[in-house]
Design a protein around this motif. Structure first.
Motif, PDB file in Angstrom:
ATOM      1  N   ASN A   1       1.102  -1.233  -0.055  1.00 12.75           N
ATOM      2  CA  ASN A   1       0.560   0.032  -0.120  1.00 12.75           C
ATOM      3  C   ASN A   1       0.758   0.871  -0.303  1.00 12.75           C
ATOM      4  OD1 ASN A   1      -2.536  -1.580   0.015  1.00 12.75           O
ATOM      5  ND2 ASN A   1      -2.590  -1.286   2.399  1.00 12.75           N
ATOM      6  N   ILE A   2       2.034   1.448   1.055  1.00 16.06           N
ATOM      7  CA  ILE A   2       2.988   2.449   1.080  1.00 16.06           C
ATOM      8  C   ILE A   2       3.669   2.436  -0.444  1.00 16.06           C
ATOM      9  CG2 ILE A   2       4.763   3.235   2.115  1.00 16.06           C
ATOM     10  CD1 ILE A   2       4.260   1.644   4.761  1.00 16.06           C
ATOM     11  N   THR A   3       3.397   1.967  -1.097  1.00 25.16           N
ATOM     12  CA  THR A   3       4.541   1.963  -2.041  1.00 25.16           C
ATOM     13  C   THR A   3       3.834   1.935  -3.428  1.00 25.16           C
ATOM     14  OG1 THR A   3       6.183  -0.423  -1.384  1.00 25.16           O
ATOM     15  CG2 THR A   3       6.182   0.578  -4.096  1.00 25.16           C
ATOM     16  N   ARG A   4       2.874   1.920  -2.776  1.00 27.24           N
ATOM     17  CA  ARG A   4       1.755   1.975  -4.275  1.00 27.24           C
ATOM     18  C   ARG A   4       1.371   3.649  -4.222  1.00 27.24           C
ATOM     19  NH1 ARG A   4      -2.143  -1.964  -4.214  1.00 27.24           N
ATOM     20  NH2 ARG A   4      -3.319  -1.162  -2.618  1.00 27.24           N
ATOM     21  N   PHE A   5       1.303   3.748  -3.229  1.00 24.57           N
ATOM     22  CA  PHE A   5       0.353   5.212  -2.439  1.00 24.57           C
ATOM     23  C   PHE A   5       1.802   6.249  -2.623  1.00 24.57           C
ATOM     24  CE2 PHE A   5       1.008   8.961   0.325  1.00 24.57           C
ATOM     25  CZ  PHE A   5      -0.691   9.373  -0.334  1.00 24.57           C
ATOM     26  N   ALA A   6       3.087   5.953  -2.878  1.00 26.34           N
ATOM     27  CA  ALA A   6       4.435   6.940  -2.853  1.00 26.34           C
ATOM     28  C   ALA A   6       4.466   6.837  -4.388  1.00 26.34           C
ATOM     29  CB  ALA A   6       5.355   6.136  -2.330  1.00 26.34           C
ATOM     30  N   ARG A   7       4.628   6.014  -5.222  1.00 27.56           N
ATOM     31  CA  ARG A   7       4.897   6.370  -6.498  1.00 27.56           C
ATOM     32  C   ARG A   7       3.379   7.088  -7.203  1.00 27.56           C
ATOM     33  NH1 ARG A   7       5.924  -0.034  -7.964  1.00 27.56           N
ATOM     34  NH2 ARG A   7       8.908  -0.140  -7.109  1.00 27.56           N
ATOM     35  N   SER A   8       2.236   7.076  -6.185  1.00 24.61           N
ATOM     36  CA  SER A   8       1.498   7.699  -7.495  1.00 24.61           C
ATOM     37  C   SER A   8       1.728   9.209  -7.508  1.00 24.61           C
ATOM     38  CB  SER A   8      -0.293   7.719  -6.614  1.00 24.61           C
ATOM     39  OG  SER A   8      -0.294   8.323  -5.313  1.00 24.61           O
ATOM     40  N   GLN A   9       2.387   9.339  -6.047  1.00 21.95           N
ATOM     41  CA  GLN A   9       3.179  10.584  -5.042  1.00 21.95           C
ATOM     42  C   GLN A   9       4.591  11.441  -5.731  1.00 21.95           C
ATOM     43  OE1 GLN A   9       0.765  12.639  -3.201  1.00 21.95           O
ATOM     44  NE2 GLN A   9       0.092  11.404  -4.020  1.00 21.95           N
ATOM     45  N   GLY A  10       5.140  10.257  -6.792  1.00 26.91           N
ATOM     46  CA  GLY A  10       6.160  10.640  -7.504  1.00 26.91           C
ATOM     47  C   GLY A  10       7.456  10.178  -6.796  1.00 26.91           C
ATOM     48  N   TYR A  11       7.108   9.417  -5.782  1.00 27.07           N
ATOM     49  CA  TYR A  11       8.105   9.049  -5.322  1.00 27.07           C
ATOM     50  C   TYR A  11       8.321   7.957  -6.391  1.00 27.07           C
ATOM     51  CZ  TYR A  11       7.826  12.573  -1.390  1.00 27.07           C
ATOM     52  OH  TYR A  11       7.902  13.552  -1.301  1.00 27.07           O
ATOM     53  N   GLN A  12      10.547   7.559  -5.710  1.00 24.13           N
ATOM     54  CA  GLN A  12      10.474   5.696  -5.720  1.00 24.13           C
ATOM     55  C   GLN A  12      10.661   5.447  -4.726  1.00 24.13           C
ATOM     56  OE1 GLN A  12      14.488   6.732  -8.271  1.00 24.13           O
ATOM     57  NE2 GLN A  12      13.218   6.371  -9.864  1.00 24.13           N
ATOM     58  N   VAL A  13      10.668   3.708  -4.685  1.00 24.76           N
ATOM     59  CA  VAL A  13      10.554   3.464  -3.434  1.00 24.76           C
ATOM     60  C   VAL A  13      11.391   2.268  -3.554  1.00 24.76           C
ATOM     61  CG1 VAL A  13       8.847   1.846  -1.630  1.00 24.76           C
ATOM     62  CG2 VAL A  13       8.203   4.058  -3.330  1.00 24.76           C
ATOM     63  N   ALA A  14      11.966   2.261  -2.541  1.00 29.29           N
ATOM     64  CA  ALA A  14      13.314   0.985  -2.381  1.00 29.29           C
ATOM     65  C   ALA A  14      12.955   0.202  -1.623  1.00 29.29           C
ATOM     66  CB  ALA A  14      14.497   0.887  -2.116  1.00 29.29           C
ATOM     67  N   VAL A  15      12.706  -1.625  -1.565  1.00 31.31           N
ATOM     68  CA  VAL A  15      12.033  -2.030  -0.383  1.00 31.31           C
ATOM     69  C   VAL A  15      13.677  -3.347   0.138  1.00 31.31           C
ATOM     70  CG1 VAL A  15      10.675  -3.398   0.559  1.00 31.31           C
ATOM     71  CG2 VAL A  15       9.905  -2.060  -0.905  1.00 31.31           C
ATOM     72  N   ALA A  16      13.929  -2.853   1.671  1.00 33.76           N
ATOM     73  CA  ALA A  16      14.799  -3.368   2.272  1.00 33.76           C
ATOM     74  C   ALA A  16      14.370  -5.352   3.035  1.00 33.76           C
ATOM     75  CB  ALA A  16      16.199  -2.743   3.019  1.00 33.76           C
ATOM     76  N   GLU A  17      14.224  -5.746   3.056  1.00 36.92           N
ATOM     77  CA  GLU A  17      14.217  -6.720   4.252  1.00 36.92           C
ATOM     78  C   GLU A  17      14.987  -6.915   5.122  1.00 36.92           C
ATOM     79  OE1 GLU A  17      11.832 -10.161   2.034  1.00 36.92           O
ATOM     80  OE2 GLU A  17      11.100 -10.880   4.018  1.00 36.92           O
ATOM     81  N   ASP A  18      14.477  -6.636   6.736  1.00 32.86           N
ATOM     82  CA  ASP A  18      15.250  -7.570   7.093  1.00 32.86           C
ATOM     83  C   ASP A  18      14.488  -8.169   8.644  1.00 32.86           C
ATOM     84  OD1 ASP A  18      17.036  -7.433   9.706  1.00 32.86           O
ATOM     85  OD2 ASP A  18      16.646  -5.121  10.324  1.00 32.86           O
ATOM     86  N   GLY A  19      14.961  -9.350   8.835  1.00 32.44           N
ATOM     87  CA  GLY A  19      14.668 -10.588   9.204  1.00 32.44           C
ATOM     88  C   GLY A  19      12.542 -10.149   9.247  1.00 32.44           C
ATOM     89  N   SER A  20      11.893 -10.280   9.939  1.00 28.43           N
ATOM     90  CA  SER A  20      10.196  -9.808  10.286  1.00 28.43           C
ATOM     91  C   SER A  20      10.539  -8.462   9.297  1.00 28.43           C
ATOM     92  CB  SER A  20       9.595 -10.586  10.911  1.00 28.43           C
ATOM     93  OG  SER A  20       9.825  -9.936  11.923  1.00 28.43           O
TER      94      SER A  20
END
Lengths: 67, 368
Positions: free
Chosen positions: A40-59
């Motif tokens: 949800n955050i990724t979809r919203f941020a992209r709609s606002q013109g942001y690029q999103v990088a996701v890093a997984e850290d455990g859970s």
């Protein structure tokens, strides 16, 4: 850093929405613990013109939003 | 966005809507009540009846669809490594809000999913429910914008997450092996059901798909107003369109506000019942279907919510709060609807939701 861990839908994305509205930062770090919040955050941020990088850290996930 | 990207982004939610719609049509064709291929509220009410929590003889059956949805969501979440045992986000408030969501839905005669299925059958009385649901969601959105939250859930031992799916597995064993322990309707909606295996498989399919796509009837409308995000709404619309087309093909489409199956034309209370369900669903973070999915993913809070809904169904029938369908008595059309007690319960429900809302808004210093 916004910590959305453990919060129900759609509060994580509402927190991000507020942060982006208040001053439109060039970058923002968000901590999440649910895949649905990441999506949800990724979809919203992209709609606002942001690029999103996701890093997984455990859970947890750290999302880095950059303009 | 080009067509390929659009489909990649929204294909899963659209497919889920189509699967839910087809499953609902198939379940009705194979025995479920009309316009009730799925109804989370009605089916949880039937489960409450089968366990003897209420004694409304016409609505007692262990609905395998509910069991399937929870277990399907659990399997999908485990496979995707998304199963996480979490709890601790205002469980008592969630229980009570779930209880009133159920009462609101039963006053209307259907959860948000059945509301869409009723619309897909041409039931114009459901329009009042849709408008009420929308109004309730808008009230919830106002408070979300003000910072409403039931607080954080925290990781808990894995056993907590498996407890509710375990309860569902026990219900399945009771239904399949020890049916003599349960109560079953001999007439009325509870007596009408598709074969056990079909209902279970349909539930499993919907559970898997809804877990993957995050389908949520309340979320669909909420996200449009809150975030201008139409993704979940596409699932809502896909169900509506699929059920409409299916009913047209099968000759079951009846565009009318009169004599609709298990529905009443007491419009004001349909509106208010679904407004209660809509506002409550926003406070809970999802509609009744979504609560089942979250319970399957290991959320103890969602499990408590579903248990609150089951108790709410028992309360609704023990105190005569649920709506009665319109009927024809001695050749005279009789408008059904809820009782004065049901109306009082809906009004009281709004007060309870308001109390839960204002006590979970950020304090002034925290909001700044």
């Amino acid at each position: 850093m916004i910590d959305t861990r453990g919060l129900s839908c759609p509060i994580p994305v509402v927190m991000v929405q507020k942060a982006l509205k208040n001053g439109a930062p060039a970058s923002l770090e968000v901590l999440a613990d649910a895949q649905v919040a990441v999506e949800n955050i990724t979809r919203f941020a992209r709609s606002q013109g942001y690029q999103v990088a996701v890093a997984e850290d455990g859970s947890d996930f750290t999302l880095t939003l950059t303009k | 966005m080009n067509k390929q990207n659009w489909l990649r982004e929204h294909g899963l939610i659209l497919l889920t809507g189509v699967v839910v719609g087809i499953a609902a049509l198939a379940l009705t064709a194979l025995g479920n009540p009309k316009n009730m291929g799925f109804c989370i509220a009605c089916f949880e009410r039937d489960i409450a009846g089968a366990l003897g929590f209420h004694s409304a003889a016409k609505v007692q059956y262990i609905r395998p669809e509910i069991i399937g949805i929870v277990l399907g969501a659990m399997v999908a979440a485990l496979a995707a490594k998304e199963f996480k045992a979490k709890a601790g986000s205002s469980p008592a408030c969630r229980f009570v809000v779930g209880l009133f969501v159920m009462i609101g839905a039963l006053v209307f005669l259907g959860c948000p999913l059945r509301m869409v299925i009723r619309l897909g059958g041409g039931d114009l009385t459901a329009v009042a429910g849709l408008l009420g649901f929308l109004a309730g969601i808008l009230v919830g959105v106002v408070f979300l914008k003000k910072g409403f939250s039931l607080g954080r859930a925290y990781p808990v031992p894995t056993g907590e997450g498996f407890m509710f799916p375990g309860v569902m597995a026990v219900l399945l064993v009771l239904l399949a092996v020890f049916p003599a322990l349960l109560k079953f309707s001999e007439e009325g909606p509870g007596s009408m059901h598709a074969p056990l295996a079909v209902s279970l498989i349909a539930g499993l399919a919907v559970g898997v798909m809804a877990q993957r796509s995050r389908l949520c009837m309340a979320g669909g409308l909420r996200d449009v107003f809150l975030l201008r995000d139409f993704n979940l709404l596409l699932g809502f619309l896909a169900i509506w369109i699929t059920v409409t087309i299916g009913n047209l093909i099968l000759g079951n489409y009846n565009l009318s506000a009169v004599s609709q199956p298990i529905a009443h034309s007491q419009y004001l209370w349909s509106f208010l019942g679904m407004a209660l369900a809509g506002w409550g669903s926003i406070l809970l973070g999802g509609c009744p279907l979504r609560q089942l999915i979250l319970a399957g993913e290991g959320s103890g809070d969602a499990a408590v919510t579903v248990l609150g809904m089951i108790v709410g169904a028992a309360v609704a029938h023990n105190f005569g709060l649920a709506g009665n369908a319109d009927s024809v008595v001695d050749g005279v059309y009789k408008v059904g609807g809820t009782s004065p007690a049901g109306m009082a319960a809906v009004v009281f429900g709004f007060l309870v939701l308001l109390a839960v809302t204002v006590t979970h808004l950020p304090r002034k210093e925290a909001a700044q």
